[in-house]
Scaffold this active site. Structure first.
Site, mmCIF file in Angstrom:
data_model
loop_
_atom_site.group_PDB
_atom_site.id
_atom_site.type_symbol
_atom_site.label_atom_id
_atom_site.label_comp_id
_atom_site.label_asym_id
_atom_site.label_seq_id
_atom_site.Cartn_x
_atom_site.Cartn_y
_atom_site.Cartn_z
ATOM 1 N N ALA A 14 0.804 -1.230 0.000
ATOM 2 C CA ALA A 14 0.000 0.000 0.000
ATOM 3 C C ALA A 14 0.831 1.271 0.000
ATOM 4 O O ALA A 14 0.342 2.328 -0.413
ATOM 5 C CB ALA A 14 -0.936 0.006 1.211
ATOM 6 N N HIS A 165 11.510 0.672 -18.363
ATOM 7 C CA HIS A 165 10.883 0.906 -17.065
ATOM 8 C C HIS A 165 11.812 1.701 -16.157
ATOM 9 O O HIS A 165 13.009 1.821 -16.412
ATOM 10 C CB HIS A 165 10.530 -0.427 -16.385
ATOM 11 N N HIS A 166 11.230 2.190 -15.071
ATOM 12 C CA HIS A 166 11.996 2.873 -14.028
ATOM 13 C C HIS A 166 13.037 1.916 -13.439
ATOM 14 O O HIS A 166 12.892 0.690 -13.507
ATOM 15 C CB HIS A 166 11.054 3.374 -12.938
ATOM 16 N N LYS A 169 12.389 -1.227 -10.875
ATOM 17 C CA LYS A 169 11.718 -2.468 -11.255
ATOM 18 C C LYS A 169 12.697 -3.621 -11.100
ATOM 19 O O LYS A 169 13.808 -3.593 -11.650
ATOM 20 C CB LYS A 169 11.200 -2.391 -12.689
#
Length: 276
Positions: A14, A165-166, A169
Protein backbone atom coordinates in the site's frame (compact mmCIF):
# COMPACT_ATOMS: atom_id res chain seq x y z
CA UNK A 1 -33.40 -4.73 -5.82
CA UNK A 2 -31.25 -4.98 -2.68
CA UNK A 3 -27.95 -3.16 -2.92
CA UNK A 4 -24.92 -5.41 -2.49
CA UNK A 5 -22.43 -4.68 0.25
CA UNK A 6 -19.30 -2.98 -1.05
CA UNK A 7 -16.37 -5.21 -2.00
CA UNK A 8 -13.85 -5.28 0.86
CA UNK A 9 -10.36 -4.71 -0.51
CA UNK A 10 -6.96 -5.33 1.05
CA UNK A 11 -4.09 -3.50 -0.67
CA UNK A 12 -0.76 -5.27 -0.25
CA UNK A 13 2.16 -2.97 -1.02
CA UNK A 14 0.00 0.00 0.00
CA UNK A 15 2.90 2.42 0.50
CA UNK A 16 4.47 1.74 -2.90
CA UNK A 17 3.88 3.93 -5.93
CA UNK A 18 1.22 1.64 -7.42
CA UNK A 19 -0.21 0.76 -4.02
CA UNK A 20 -0.88 4.41 -3.23
CA UNK A 21 -2.78 4.81 -6.50
CA UNK A 22 -4.85 1.71 -5.70
CA UNK A 23 -5.66 3.04 -2.24
CA UNK A 24 -6.92 6.28 -3.79
CA UNK A 25 -8.93 4.52 -6.50
CA UNK A 26 -10.56 2.02 -4.13
CA UNK A 27 -11.45 4.72 -1.60
CA UNK A 28 -13.20 6.70 -4.34
CA UNK A 29 -15.13 3.72 -5.80
CA UNK A 30 -18.71 3.62 -4.54
CA UNK A 31 -18.92 -0.19 -4.69
CA UNK A 32 -15.70 -0.86 -2.74
CA UNK A 33 -14.31 -0.27 0.71
CA UNK A 34 -10.67 -0.23 1.77
CA UNK A 35 -10.63 -2.85 4.52
CA UNK A 36 -6.89 -3.16 5.01
CA UNK A 37 -3.52 -1.81 3.90
CA UNK A 38 -0.33 -3.84 4.20
CA UNK A 39 3.27 -2.84 3.57
CA UNK A 40 6.55 -4.30 4.82
CA UNK A 41 8.36 -0.95 4.93
CA UNK A 42 8.61 -0.15 8.67
CA UNK A 43 8.60 3.57 7.87
CA UNK A 44 4.86 3.42 7.20
CA UNK A 45 3.75 0.98 9.91
CA UNK A 46 0.78 2.48 11.76
CA UNK A 47 0.36 5.44 9.43
CA UNK A 48 -3.01 6.15 7.83
CA UNK A 49 -3.22 4.65 4.32
CA UNK A 50 -5.11 7.64 2.98
CA UNK A 51 -2.57 10.14 4.24
CA UNK A 52 0.32 8.08 2.81
CA UNK A 53 -1.54 7.96 -0.52
CA UNK A 54 -1.83 11.75 -0.52
CA UNK A 55 -5.56 12.04 0.12
CA UNK A 56 -6.81 15.21 1.77
CA UNK A 57 -8.68 13.26 4.47
CA UNK A 58 -7.50 10.20 6.44
CA UNK A 59 -9.23 6.89 5.71
CA UNK A 60 -8.81 5.59 9.27
CA UNK A 61 -7.14 2.47 7.85
CA UNK A 62 -3.69 2.09 9.41
CA UNK A 63 -0.94 0.43 7.40
CA UNK A 64 0.26 -2.82 8.96
CA UNK A 65 3.07 -5.21 8.09
CA UNK A 66 0.94 -8.26 8.90
CA UNK A 67 -0.74 -9.75 5.81
CA UNK A 68 -2.40 -12.89 7.19
CA UNK A 69 -4.26 -11.22 10.09
CA UNK A 70 -5.55 -8.67 7.59
CA UNK A 71 -6.72 -11.44 5.26
CA UNK A 72 -8.41 -13.15 8.21
CA UNK A 73 -10.23 -9.90 8.98
CA UNK A 74 -11.51 -9.79 5.38
CA UNK A 75 -13.07 -13.25 5.73
CA UNK A 76 -15.52 -11.85 8.27
CA UNK A 77 -17.15 -9.53 5.74
CA UNK A 78 -20.48 -10.33 4.07
CA UNK A 79 -19.10 -9.74 0.58
CA UNK A 80 -16.21 -11.70 -0.96
CA UNK A 81 -12.90 -10.03 -0.16
CA UNK A 82 -10.21 -9.10 -2.68
CA UNK A 83 -6.46 -8.62 -2.19
CA UNK A 84 -4.72 -6.31 -4.65
CA UNK A 85 -1.00 -7.10 -4.68
CA UNK A 86 1.72 -4.77 -5.93
CA UNK A 87 4.68 -6.05 -3.94
CA UNK A 88 8.02 -7.69 -4.85
CA UNK A 89 8.52 -10.77 -7.06
CA UNK A 90 10.25 -12.51 -4.13
CA UNK A 91 7.13 -12.39 -1.95
CA UNK A 92 4.18 -12.35 -4.35
CA UNK A 93 3.93 -16.15 -4.71
CA UNK A 94 3.49 -16.62 -0.95
CA UNK A 95 1.09 -13.67 -0.82
CA UNK A 96 -1.17 -15.21 -3.46
CA UNK A 97 -1.19 -18.64 -1.81
CA UNK A 98 -2.05 -17.05 1.54
CA UNK A 99 -4.95 -15.08 0.05
CA UNK A 100 -6.39 -18.12 -1.72
CA UNK A 101 -6.05 -20.19 1.47
CA UNK A 102 -8.20 -17.60 3.26
CA UNK A 103 -10.73 -17.49 0.41
CA UNK A 104 -9.69 -13.95 -0.52
CA UNK A 105 -9.54 -13.28 -4.27
CA UNK A 106 -6.11 -12.03 -5.43
CA UNK A 107 -5.72 -9.36 -8.10
CA UNK A 108 -2.01 -9.33 -8.87
CA UNK A 109 -0.01 -6.70 -10.71
CA UNK A 110 3.41 -7.91 -9.56
CA UNK A 111 5.32 -9.80 -12.26
CA UNK A 112 8.40 -12.01 -12.14
CA UNK A 113 6.84 -15.37 -11.27
CA UNK A 114 8.08 -18.43 -13.13
CA UNK A 115 5.84 -20.52 -15.39
CA UNK A 116 5.99 -23.29 -12.79
CA UNK A 117 4.88 -20.95 -10.00
CA UNK A 118 1.95 -19.65 -12.05
CA UNK A 119 0.89 -23.22 -12.88
CA UNK A 120 1.08 -24.19 -9.20
CA UNK A 121 -1.06 -21.20 -8.24
CA UNK A 122 -3.56 -22.03 -10.98
CA UNK A 123 -3.94 -25.57 -9.59
CA UNK A 124 -4.26 -24.24 -6.04
CA UNK A 125 -6.96 -21.76 -7.11
CA UNK A 126 -8.83 -24.50 -8.99
CA UNK A 127 -8.85 -26.78 -5.94
CA UNK A 128 -10.10 -23.94 -3.77
CA UNK A 129 -12.62 -22.75 -6.43
CA UNK A 130 -11.25 -19.27 -5.80
CA UNK A 131 -10.85 -16.61 -8.46
CA UNK A 132 -7.45 -15.09 -9.08
CA UNK A 133 -6.45 -12.51 -11.66
CA UNK A 134 -2.82 -12.07 -12.69
CA UNK A 135 -2.46 -8.97 -14.84
CA UNK A 136 1.00 -8.07 -16.23
CA UNK A 137 -0.33 -4.68 -17.33
CA UNK A 138 -3.59 -3.00 -16.30
CA UNK A 139 -3.55 -0.44 -19.12
CA UNK A 140 -6.29 -0.67 -21.75
CA UNK A 141 -3.85 0.93 -24.21
CA UNK A 142 -1.40 -1.94 -23.76
CA UNK A 143 -4.11 -4.48 -24.50
CA UNK A 144 -4.86 -2.63 -27.73
CA UNK A 145 -1.14 -2.57 -28.61
CA UNK A 146 -0.91 -6.33 -28.11
CA UNK A 147 -3.97 -6.92 -30.28
CA UNK A 148 -2.44 -4.77 -33.03
CA UNK A 149 0.86 -6.67 -32.72
CA UNK A 150 -0.88 -10.02 -33.15
CA UNK A 151 -2.58 -8.78 -36.29
CA UNK A 152 0.64 -7.32 -37.69
CA UNK A 153 2.46 -10.61 -37.09
CA UNK A 154 0.45 -12.16 -39.92
CA UNK A 155 2.34 -9.96 -42.38
CA UNK A 156 5.80 -9.56 -40.84
CA UNK A 157 8.42 -12.22 -40.15
CA UNK A 158 10.84 -10.00 -38.22
CA UNK A 159 9.99 -8.48 -34.84
CA UNK A 160 11.77 -7.28 -31.71
CA UNK A 161 10.37 -5.93 -28.43
CA UNK A 162 11.88 -3.11 -26.38
CA UNK A 163 10.52 -2.49 -22.89
CA UNK A 164 11.57 0.49 -20.79
CA UNK A 165 10.88 0.91 -17.07
CA UNK A 166 12.00 2.87 -14.03
CA UNK A 167 15.18 1.65 -12.39
CA UNK A 168 13.36 0.33 -9.30
CA UNK A 169 11.72 -2.47 -11.25
CA UNK A 170 13.23 -5.72 -10.00
CA UNK A 171 12.46 -8.17 -12.84
CA UNK A 172 13.52 -8.15 -16.47
CA UNK A 173 12.14 -8.58 -19.03
CA UNK A 174 8.85 -7.14 -17.86
CA UNK A 175 5.85 -9.43 -17.54
CA UNK A 176 4.11 -7.38 -20.22
CA UNK A 177 6.94 -7.90 -22.71
CA UNK A 178 7.01 -11.63 -21.97
CA UNK A 179 3.24 -11.83 -22.43
CA UNK A 180 3.46 -9.91 -25.73
CA UNK A 181 6.14 -12.32 -26.97
CA UNK A 182 4.01 -15.30 -25.93
CA UNK A 183 1.01 -13.93 -27.84
CA UNK A 184 3.13 -13.53 -30.98
CA UNK A 185 4.67 -16.98 -30.53
CA UNK A 186 1.20 -18.53 -30.44
CA UNK A 187 0.61 -17.40 -34.03
CA UNK A 188 2.29 -20.59 -35.27
CA UNK A 189 5.39 -19.15 -36.90
CA UNK A 190 9.07 -18.62 -36.12
CA UNK A 191 10.34 -15.04 -36.38
CA UNK A 192 13.62 -13.44 -37.32
CA UNK A 193 15.06 -16.00 -39.72
CA UNK A 194 18.83 -15.55 -39.70
CA UNK A 195 20.52 -13.97 -42.72
CA UNK A 196 24.00 -13.75 -41.16
CA UNK A 197 25.99 -15.50 -38.45
CA UNK A 198 25.87 -13.01 -35.58
CA UNK A 199 28.62 -12.44 -33.01
CA UNK A 200 27.89 -10.66 -29.73
CA UNK A 201 31.00 -8.71 -28.75
CA UNK A 202 29.37 -8.15 -25.36
CA UNK A 203 27.07 -10.88 -23.95
CA UNK A 204 23.41 -9.86 -24.09
CA UNK A 205 23.94 -7.16 -26.70
CA UNK A 206 21.14 -8.64 -28.80
CA UNK A 207 18.78 -9.01 -25.87
CA UNK A 208 17.07 -12.14 -24.59
CA UNK A 209 15.45 -14.68 -26.91
CA UNK A 210 11.88 -15.73 -26.15
CA UNK A 211 9.91 -18.48 -27.93
CA UNK A 212 9.95 -18.62 -31.72
CA UNK A 213 13.01 -16.38 -32.04
CA UNK A 214 11.46 -13.19 -30.64
CA UNK A 215 14.02 -10.89 -29.03
CA UNK A 216 13.28 -8.73 -26.00
CA UNK A 217 15.45 -5.80 -24.86
CA UNK A 218 15.08 -4.24 -21.39
CA UNK A 219 15.96 -0.66 -20.41
CA UNK A 220 16.02 0.57 -16.79
CA UNK A 221 16.41 4.31 -16.13
CA UNK A 222 15.17 6.84 -13.58
CA UNK A 223 12.58 9.12 -15.14
CA UNK A 224 10.79 6.29 -16.94
CA UNK A 225 7.53 4.73 -15.72
CA UNK A 226 6.49 1.94 -18.12
CA UNK A 227 6.91 1.88 -21.90
CA UNK A 228 6.95 -0.75 -24.63
CA UNK A 229 7.73 -0.87 -28.33
CA UNK A 230 7.03 -3.72 -30.71
CA UNK A 231 9.03 -3.15 -33.89
CA UNK A 232 8.26 -5.12 -37.07
CA UNK A 233 10.59 -5.01 -40.05
CA UNK A 234 10.35 -6.00 -43.69
CA UNK A 235 12.22 -4.95 -46.84
CA UNK A 236 11.63 -1.23 -47.31
CA UNK A 237 9.49 -0.65 -44.21
CA UNK A 238 9.39 -0.53 -40.42
CA UNK A 239 6.14 -0.77 -38.44
CA UNK A 240 6.40 0.39 -34.82
CA UNK A 241 3.78 0.05 -32.10
CA UNK A 242 4.49 1.95 -28.88
CA UNK A 243 2.70 2.50 -25.60
CA UNK A 244 3.87 5.09 -23.06
CA UNK A 245 2.74 5.58 -19.48
CA UNK A 246 2.99 9.12 -18.09
CA UNK A 247 0.93 8.63 -14.91
CA UNK A 248 0.16 5.49 -12.91
CA UNK A 249 -3.46 6.62 -12.68
CA UNK A 250 -3.89 5.16 -16.17
CA UNK A 251 -3.85 1.68 -14.65
CA UNK A 252 -6.67 2.29 -12.18
CA UNK A 253 -9.68 1.66 -14.48
CA UNK A 254 -8.17 -1.77 -15.19
CA UNK A 255 -7.50 -2.42 -11.50
CA UNK A 256 -11.06 -1.53 -10.50
CA UNK A 257 -12.45 -3.68 -13.31
CA UNK A 258 -10.31 -6.61 -12.13
CA UNK A 259 -11.52 -6.21 -8.53
CA UNK A 260 -15.12 -6.41 -9.70
CA UNK A 261 -14.52 -9.34 -12.05
CA UNK A 262 -12.42 -11.55 -9.79
CA UNK A 263 -15.30 -12.10 -7.36
CA UNK A 264 -17.15 -13.85 -10.22
CA UNK A 265 -14.31 -16.26 -11.02
CA UNK A 266 -13.53 -19.75 -9.70
CA UNK A 267 -10.03 -20.14 -11.13
CA UNK A 268 -6.88 -18.26 -12.10
CA UNK A 269 -7.08 -16.04 -15.18
CA UNK A 270 -3.98 -14.41 -16.72
CA UNK A 271 -4.19 -11.15 -18.65
CA UNK A 272 -6.47 -8.11 -18.70
CA UNK A 273 -7.69 -8.97 -22.20
CA UNK A 274 -9.45 -12.07 -20.78
CA UNK A 275 -11.89 -9.95 -18.76
CA UNK A 276 -12.57 -7.06 -21.15
Amino acid sequence: MVNQAPIPVVVNGAAGKMGREVVKAVSQASDMTLLGAVDRNPEYNGKDAGEVAGLSEPLEVPITDQLEPTLALATQERQLGVMVDFTHPSSVYDNIRAAIAYGIRPVVGTTGLSVEQIQDLAEFADKASTGCLMIPNFSIGMVLLQEAAVRASQYFDHVEIIELHHNQKADAPSGTAIQTAQMLAEMGKTYNPSSVEETEKLPGARGSVADEGIRIHSVRLPGLIAHQEVIFGAPGQIYTLRHDTSDRACYMPGVLLAIRKVTQLKSLVYGLEKIL
